[in-house]
Design an enzyme around this catalytic site. Structure first.
Site, PDB file in Angstrom:
ATOM      1  N   ARG A   1       4.411  -5.762   1.257  1.00 14.02           N
ATOM      2  CA  ARG A   1       3.586  -5.100   0.223  1.00 14.02           C
ATOM      3  C   ARG A   1       4.113  -5.452  -1.172  1.00 14.02           C
ATOM      4  O   ARG A   1       5.161  -4.974  -1.593  1.00 14.02           O
ATOM      5  CB  ARG A   1       3.637  -3.581   0.423  1.00 14.02           C
ATOM      6  CG  ARG A   1       2.904  -2.782  -0.636  1.00 14.02           C
ATOM      7  CD  ARG A   1       1.408  -2.876  -0.550  1.00 14.02           C
ATOM      8  NE  ARG A   1       0.912  -2.400   0.740  1.00 14.02           N
ATOM      9  CZ  ARG A   1      -0.335  -2.638   1.189  1.00 14.02           C
ATOM     10  NH1 ARG A   1      -1.193  -3.315   0.453  1.00 14.02           N
ATOM     11  NH2 ARG A   1      -0.712  -2.195   2.372  1.00 14.02           N
TER      12      ARG A   1
ATOM     13  N   GLN B   1      -7.828  -7.972   8.701  1.00 11.53           N
ATOM     14  CA  GLN B   1      -7.907  -7.862   7.238  1.00 11.53           C
ATOM     15  C   GLN B   1      -7.026  -8.917   6.576  1.00 11.53           C
ATOM     16  O   GLN B   1      -5.853  -9.051   6.888  1.00 11.53           O
ATOM     17  CB  GLN B   1      -7.451  -6.441   6.870  1.00 11.53           C
ATOM     18  CG  GLN B   1      -6.933  -6.217   5.477  1.00 11.53           C
ATOM     19  CD  GLN B   1      -8.006  -5.675   4.535  1.00 11.53           C
ATOM     20  OE1 GLN B   1      -9.193  -5.688   4.848  1.00 11.53           O
ATOM     21  NE2 GLN B   1      -7.592  -5.215   3.382  1.00 11.53           N
TER      22      GLN B   1
ATOM     23  N   ARG C   1      -0.542 -14.507   6.039  1.00  7.61           N
ATOM     24  CA  ARG C   1       0.503 -13.644   5.464  1.00  7.61           C
ATOM     25  C   ARG C   1       1.383 -13.008   6.536  1.00  7.61           C
ATOM     26  O   ARG C   1       2.390 -12.369   6.201  1.00  7.61           O
ATOM     27  CB  ARG C   1      -0.116 -12.567   4.572  1.00  7.61           C
ATOM     28  CG  ARG C   1      -1.016 -11.575   5.308  1.00  7.61           C
ATOM     29  CD  ARG C   1      -1.540 -10.496   4.377  1.00  7.61           C
ATOM     30  NE  ARG C   1      -2.358  -9.501   5.075  1.00  7.61           N
ATOM     31  CZ  ARG C   1      -2.679  -8.327   4.567  1.00  7.61           C
ATOM     32  NH1 ARG C   1      -2.253  -7.972   3.377  1.00  7.61           N
ATOM     33  NH2 ARG C   1      -3.432  -7.484   5.255  1.00  7.61           N
TER      34      ARG C   1
ATOM     35  N   HIS D   1      -3.140 -12.903  -3.393  1.00  3.57           N
ATOM     36  CA  HIS D   1      -3.283 -11.459  -3.648  1.00  3.57           C
ATOM     37  C   HIS D   1      -2.132 -10.987  -4.563  1.00  3.57           C
ATOM     38  O   HIS D   1      -1.317 -10.137  -4.187  1.00  3.57           O
ATOM     39  CB  HIS D   1      -3.226 -10.755  -2.289  1.00  3.57           C
ATOM     40  CG  HIS D   1      -3.776  -9.365  -2.253  1.00  3.57           C
ATOM     41  ND1 HIS D   1      -3.346  -8.366  -3.087  1.00  3.57           N
ATOM     42  CD2 HIS D   1      -4.735  -8.816  -1.474  1.00  3.57           C
ATOM     43  CE1 HIS D   1      -4.000  -7.258  -2.806  1.00  3.57           C
ATOM     44  NE2 HIS D   1      -4.856  -7.511  -1.839  1.00  3.57           N
TER      45      HIS D   1
ATOM     46  N   GLU E   1      -6.351 -11.509  -8.433  1.00  3.34           N
ATOM     47  CA  GLU E   1      -6.198 -12.451  -7.332  1.00  3.34           C
ATOM     48  C   GLU E   1      -7.129 -13.657  -7.490  1.00  3.34           C
ATOM     49  O   GLU E   1      -8.341 -13.511  -7.396  1.00  3.34           O
ATOM     50  CB  GLU E   1      -6.518 -11.728  -6.013  1.00  3.34           C
ATOM     51  CG  GLU E   1      -5.810 -10.384  -5.889  1.00  3.34           C
ATOM     52  CD  GLU E   1      -6.371  -9.530  -4.760  1.00  3.34           C
ATOM     53  OE1 GLU E   1      -6.871 -10.081  -3.767  1.00  3.34           O
ATOM     54  OE2 GLU E   1      -6.316  -8.292  -4.886  1.00  3.34           O
TER      55      GLU E   1
END
Ligand code: TA6
Length: 318
Positions: free
Chosen positions: A71, A89, A94, A172, A276
């Site tokens: 995060r 998602q 990642r 992101h 992003e």
């Protein structure tokens, strides 16, 4: 990676262990700027200027345990942004362990930049079951002598069955800001966007600049190649320069949603802003043998915007 660079001369590229023993690469530039990259996710977790100030937001509650994505920093969304498809998602890039690419095909880029690392992600047999395509995702992460952070993704279709594939993509990026209420974004005014908080309905942005007073989750479409994030309190402007990434997502969860995200502190929304660089509205399609290349260049420059000396238009055009 050159051996000379591994022994810690400046500028340097060093492979070491990070949180929970995960492999991490530390890039250091001679003037003092630095970046940290985890092989887990091909994920940039830190970018510091030559004064050692952190420029990216990383949650204190970030988990650093695969496959849960880290995060903060710069998660890579590939081959799917958000829930725009059948995959999990933001896709799987990642959540995967990347490798160091020791012999990448040549890349036309600034030859003065010596501090970089090349990573690669390829599908395993298990990955193939989730997304039945063969690909090579190469990622160069570079630190310029002035401290700019440069990310160059190259994605090649290596399908042997003659099939094309399509993907959406986003960096992101979580920027570190002093106080979200003191921040504005320049470059997205008057553009069309999809509002994720309103069932992805399409709207046109009104007003002078984007400021924040509640949750925001928007995909701006066909955005300019330069976007500025102006932090009044820190007197700092982030400039994003991008290529091959026409869209730009702007996300801040604000208080209620932040509380519902387990690896984010309740008040963290005040200190972060995601802007992003992305390709979402028009997915990128590659035939076998074809390669897509994008670029994201991030700079952090001091701004005297509070005293009215910085013309945001100059930042965007200059
Ligand atoms: O990029 C914005 C967004 O898609 C939001 O909708 C929000 O959910 C955020 O990303 C975080 O997603 P994550 O899967 O990392 O929790």
């Amino acid at each position: 990676m050159e051996e000379r660079d591994m022994v810690g001369e400046k500028p340097s590229v060093e492979l070491c262990k990070g949180v929970n023993g995960l492999d991490k690469i530390v890039l250091r530039e001679a003037r003092g700027s630095s970046a940290e990259v985890y092989l887990f996710g091909g994920h940039v977790t830190s970018w510091k200027n030559d004064r050692g100030e952190e420029l990216l937001f990383l949650s204190n509650k970030a988990i650093f345990r695969p496959p849960k994505a880290i995060r903060g920093g710069i998660p890579i969304c590939f081959p799917q942004f958000s829930s725009h498809g059948n995959l999990e998602q933001h896709g799987f890039a990642r959540n995967k362990i990347w490798s160091i690419d020791t012999d990448p095909p040549s890349l036309v880029s600034n030859s003065l930049i010596k501090t970089f690392i090349d990573l690669i992600l390829k599908p395993t047999d298990d990955d193939f079951k989730i997304w039945p395509h063969s690909y090579e995702f190469r990622l160069r992460i570079a630190l310029a002598s002035g401290g700019d952070l440069i990310l160059i993704p190259r994605i090649r279709n290596t399908n042997a069955d003659g099939k094309p594939f399509s993907f959406t993509f986003a960096y992101h990026t979580y920027f570190s800001v002093s106080d979200i209420s003191e921040v504005r974004i320049e470059g997205l005014e008057t553009l069309d966007y999809f509002d994720n908080l309103k069932e992805r309905e399409r709207f046109t942005e009104q007003g002078d600049a984007i400021t924040f007073e509640s949750e925001v989750d928007k995909i701006y479409l066909s955005t300019p190649d330069k976007i500025a994030i102006i932090d009044h309190e820190k007197k700092r402007t982030f400039v994003l320069r991008k290529d091959g990434l026409p869209d730009a997502v702007v996300w801040n969860p604000w208080d209620k949603r932040a509380k519902a995200i387990p690896d984010l502190g309740d008040d963290d929304y005040k200190r972060m802003l995601c802007v992003e660089a992305a390709a979402i509205e028009k997915p990128i399609t590659l035939k076998p043998g074809e390669e897509w290349k994008g670029k994201l260049e991030l700079s952090a420059v001091p701004s005297s915007y509070c005293s009215g000396q910085l013309d945001p238009q100059k930042v965007l055009q200059g």
